[in-house]
Design a protein around this motif. Structure first.
Motif, PDB file in Angstrom:
ATOM      1  N   VAL A 106     104.056  52.870  36.663  1.00  0.00           N
ATOM      2  CA  VAL A 106     102.789  53.155  37.826  1.00  0.00           C
ATOM      3  C   VAL A 106     101.718  54.047  36.871  1.00  0.00           C
ATOM      4  O   VAL A 106     101.699  54.507  35.892  1.00  0.00           O
ATOM      5  CB  VAL A 106     103.919  54.640  38.578  1.00  0.00           C
ATOM      6  CG1 VAL A 106     104.956  53.905  39.152  1.00  0.00           C
ATOM      7  CG2 VAL A 106     104.077  55.611  37.752  1.00  0.00           C
ATOM      8  N   THR A 107     100.667  54.046  38.223  1.00  0.00           N
ATOM      9  CA  THR A 107      99.365  54.024  37.644  1.00  0.00           C
ATOM     10  C   THR A 107      98.224  55.332  38.198  1.00  0.00           C
ATOM     11  O   THR A 107      99.037  55.174  39.906  1.00  0.00           O
ATOM     12  CB  THR A 107      98.487  53.076  37.936  1.00  0.00           C
ATOM     13  OG1 THR A 107      98.117  52.258  38.522  1.00  0.00           O
ATOM     14  CG2 THR A 107      98.643  52.001  35.895  1.00  0.00           C
ATOM     15  N   TYR A 108      98.708  56.172  38.321  1.00  0.00           N
ATOM     16  CA  TYR A 108      97.338  57.162  39.356  1.00  0.00           C
ATOM     17  C   TYR A 108      96.225  57.401  38.386  1.00  0.00           C
ATOM     18  O   TYR A 108      96.571  57.709  36.882  1.00  0.00           O
ATOM     19  CB  TYR A 108      98.625  58.167  39.183  1.00  0.00           C
ATOM     20  CG  TYR A 108      99.360  58.631  38.264  1.00  0.00           C
ATOM     21  CD1 TYR A 108      98.973  59.989  38.074  1.00  0.00           C
ATOM     22  CD2 TYR A 108     100.232  58.183  37.874  1.00  0.00           C
ATOM     23  CE1 TYR A 108      99.122  60.965  36.695  1.00  0.00           C
ATOM     24  CE2 TYR A 108     101.062  59.249  35.976  1.00  0.00           C
ATOM     25  CZ  TYR A 108     101.005  60.600  36.174  1.00  0.00           C
ATOM     26  OH  TYR A 108     100.833  60.955  35.573  1.00  0.00           O
ATOM     27  N   GLU A 109      95.440  58.552  38.807  1.00  0.00           N
ATOM     28  CA  GLU A 109      94.712  59.579  38.447  1.00  0.00           C
ATOM     29  C   GLU A 109      94.653  61.256  38.527  1.00  0.00           C
ATOM     30  O   GLU A 109      95.144  61.570  40.384  1.00  0.00           O
ATOM     31  CB  GLU A 109      93.022  59.129  39.057  1.00  0.00           C
ATOM     32  CG  GLU A 109      91.376  59.020  38.311  1.00  0.00           C
ATOM     33  CD  GLU A 109      90.600  59.386  39.307  1.00  0.00           C
ATOM     34  OE1 GLU A 109      89.374  59.527  38.790  1.00  0.00           O
ATOM     35  OE2 GLU A 109      91.076  58.901  40.391  1.00  0.00           O
ATOM     36  N   ILE A 110      94.305  61.847  37.831  1.00  0.00           N
ATOM     37  CA  ILE A 110      94.023  63.335  37.519  1.00  0.00           C
ATOM     38  C   ILE A 110      93.092  63.451  36.996  1.00  0.00           C
ATOM     39  O   ILE A 110      92.658  63.694  36.824  1.00  0.00           O
ATOM     40  CB  ILE A 110      95.322  63.180  36.910  1.00  0.00           C
ATOM     41  CG1 ILE A 110      96.595  63.618  36.536  1.00  0.00           C
ATOM     42  CG2 ILE A 110      94.752  65.351  36.638  1.00  0.00           C
ATOM     43  CD1 ILE A 110      97.356  63.980  38.257  1.00  0.00           C
ATOM     44  N   ARG A 111      92.263  64.309  38.129  1.00  0.00           N
ATOM     45  CA  ARG A 111      90.928  65.184  38.120  1.00  0.00           C
ATOM     46  C   ARG A 111      91.269  66.437  37.694  1.00  0.00           C
ATOM     47  O   ARG A 111      92.177  66.982  38.185  1.00  0.00           O
ATOM     48  CB  ARG A 111      90.128  64.741  38.604  1.00  0.00           C
ATOM     49  CG  ARG A 111      89.816  62.784  39.539  1.00  0.00           C
ATOM     50  CD  ARG A 111      88.578  62.947  40.369  1.00  0.00           C
ATOM     51  NE  ARG A 111      88.891  63.879  41.688  1.00  0.00           N
ATOM     52  CZ  ARG A 111      89.847  63.244  42.626  1.00  0.00           C
ATOM     53  NH1 ARG A 111      90.219  62.371  42.290  1.00  0.00           N
ATOM     54  NH2 ARG A 111      89.952  63.798  43.741  1.00  0.00           N
ATOM     55  N   TYR A 120      99.919  67.175  42.491  1.00  0.00           N
ATOM     56  CA  TYR A 120     101.830  66.514  42.954  1.00  0.00           C
ATOM     57  C   TYR A 120     101.541  64.982  43.343  1.00  0.00           C
ATOM     58  O   TYR A 120     102.767  64.134  43.117  1.00  0.00           O
ATOM     59  CB  TYR A 120     102.421  67.348  43.384  1.00  0.00           C
ATOM     60  CG  TYR A 120     104.122  67.060  43.731  1.00  0.00           C
ATOM     61  CD1 TYR A 120     104.885  66.684  42.348  1.00  0.00           C
ATOM     62  CD2 TYR A 120     104.174  67.026  45.297  1.00  0.00           C
ATOM     63  CE1 TYR A 120     106.209  66.957  42.962  1.00  0.00           C
ATOM     64  CE2 TYR A 120     105.743  66.753  44.835  1.00  0.00           C
ATOM     65  CZ  TYR A 120     106.048  66.730  44.098  1.00  0.00           C
ATOM     66  OH  TYR A 120     107.755  66.048  44.152  1.00  0.00           O
ATOM     67  N   LYS A 121     101.371  65.008  44.439  1.00  0.00           N
ATOM     68  CA  LYS A 121     101.075  63.848  45.156  1.00  0.00           C
ATOM     69  C   LYS A 121     100.663  62.931  44.353  1.00  0.00           C
ATOM     70  O   LYS A 121     101.338  61.223  44.168  1.00  0.00           O
ATOM     71  CB  LYS A 121      99.970  63.702  46.405  1.00  0.00           C
ATOM     72  CG  LYS A 121     101.076  64.450  47.119  1.00  0.00           C
ATOM     73  CD  LYS A 121     100.054  64.854  48.726  1.00  0.00           C
ATOM     74  CE  LYS A 121     100.501  65.010  49.806  1.00  0.00           C
ATOM     75  NZ  LYS A 121      99.449  65.127  50.828  1.00  0.00           N
ATOM     76  N   ALA A 122      99.534  62.872  43.655  1.00  0.00           N
ATOM     77  CA  ALA A 122      99.294  61.729  42.967  1.00  0.00           C
ATOM     78  C   ALA A 122     100.455  61.404  41.264  1.00  0.00           C
ATOM     79  O   ALA A 122     100.222  60.452  41.578  1.00  0.00           O
ATOM     80  CB  ALA A 122      97.778  62.126  42.128  1.00  0.00           C
ATOM     81  N   GLU A 123     100.491  62.278  41.014  1.00  0.00           N
ATOM     82  CA  GLU A 123     101.414  62.344  40.065  1.00  0.00           C
ATOM     83  C   GLU A 123     103.109  61.863  40.495  1.00  0.00           C
ATOM     84  O   GLU A 123     104.211  61.581  39.539  1.00  0.00           O
ATOM     85  CB  GLU A 123     101.279  62.718  38.368  1.00  0.00           C
ATOM     86  CG  GLU A 123     101.705  64.534  39.445  1.00  0.00           C
ATOM     87  CD  GLU A 123     101.601  65.224  38.059  1.00  0.00           C
ATOM     88  OE1 GLU A 123     101.297  64.793  36.742  1.00  0.00           O
ATOM     89  OE2 GLU A 123     101.915  66.680  37.834  1.00  0.00           O
TER      90      GLU A 123
END
Ligand SMILES: Cc1cc2nc3c(=O)[nH]c(=O)nc-3n(C[C@H](O)[C@H](O)[C@H](O)COP(=O)(O)O)c2cc1C
Length: 203
Positions: A106-111, A120-123
């Motif tokens: 899965v891919t996601y972005e944390i800023r 939490y939602k993103a990852e």
């Protein structure tokens, strides 16, 4: 052995006997391990059981992972320990079988500006999948101990994950860990556990 003994006496094994593990033993162990809990019962994991020529090919990638990991190791351990660790990466202690645990990619972005909830939602998917796979892996380690088998939970091979996945022909999954498994040829002392990790509140 009761569960407490199994938990306390399990060690990471880095030297194995040249003895094959019967497929039925591995199969029973893994079927039991799959009763691990998983986030929203997704069971988002796959276990690849590898031996023979494919295992030998994988060892080349694991060795590469050791080389890539070397500079980091040097910052963590004294030279003797670095050499022992790298030596293990050369043949994984002669383990007859490697278990590769995968989860969905899965891919996601944390800023940095994200709130805890946004992060939490993103990852969430990767976080939950990782924890679930970890529960599965711990089951594997403990069940192996019960059967007189040794294991070593390894994430360092992720340093050469692209090469490992290519060797495995896997494109849509992320490698969680590699676990060499076999009959132990060593009885290492327990690395000491740190104290003061349990915080009692309201007792
Ligand atoms: C998430 C995780 C990753 C690990 N990765 C490695 C690894 O890449 N190589 C290795 O030799 N040991 C690895 N270990 C094993 C630890 O070094 C070992 O568990 C720790 O030193 C405590 O020793 P024990 O397992 O004998 O109790 C890993 C353990 C865990 C839980």
């Amino acid at each position: 052995m009761n569960l407490s003994e199994i938990i306390r006496e399990r060690r990471s094994i880095r030297k194995y006997l040249d003895r094959d593990i019967p497929r039925e033993v591995l199969s029973e162990l893994l079927e039991d391990a799959l009763w691990a809990p998983s986030g929203t019962n997704r069971q988002n994991w796959d276990i690849y059981v590898v031996r023979g020529e494919k295992k030998d090919k994988l060892l080349e990638s694991v060795k590469l992972a050791g080389e890539i990991f070397k500079p980091k190791l040097k910052t963590l351990f004294p030279e003797k320990m670095v050499n022992i660790t790298l030596n293990f990466f050369r043949d994984l202690g002669g383990a007859p079988v490697l278990l590769l645990v995968y989860m969905p990619k899965v891919t996601y972005e944390i800023r940095p500006d994200m709130s805890s909830l946004e992060k939490y939602k993103a990852e969430h998917a990767r976080f939950t999948n990782t924890l679930s796979a970890a529960a599965l892996i711990q089951n594997i380690l403990l069940l192996a101990k019960e059967k007189g088998l040794g294991t070593c939970w390894m994430t360092a091979p992720k340093n050469a994950e692209d090469q490992i996945n290519e060797e495995m022909g896997i494109t849509d999954k992320e490698l969680v860990s590699i676990i060499p498994i076999g009959y132990p040829d060593q009885d290492p002392p327990a690395p000491p556990r740190k104290g003061e990790k349990i915080h009692w509140i309201g007792f």
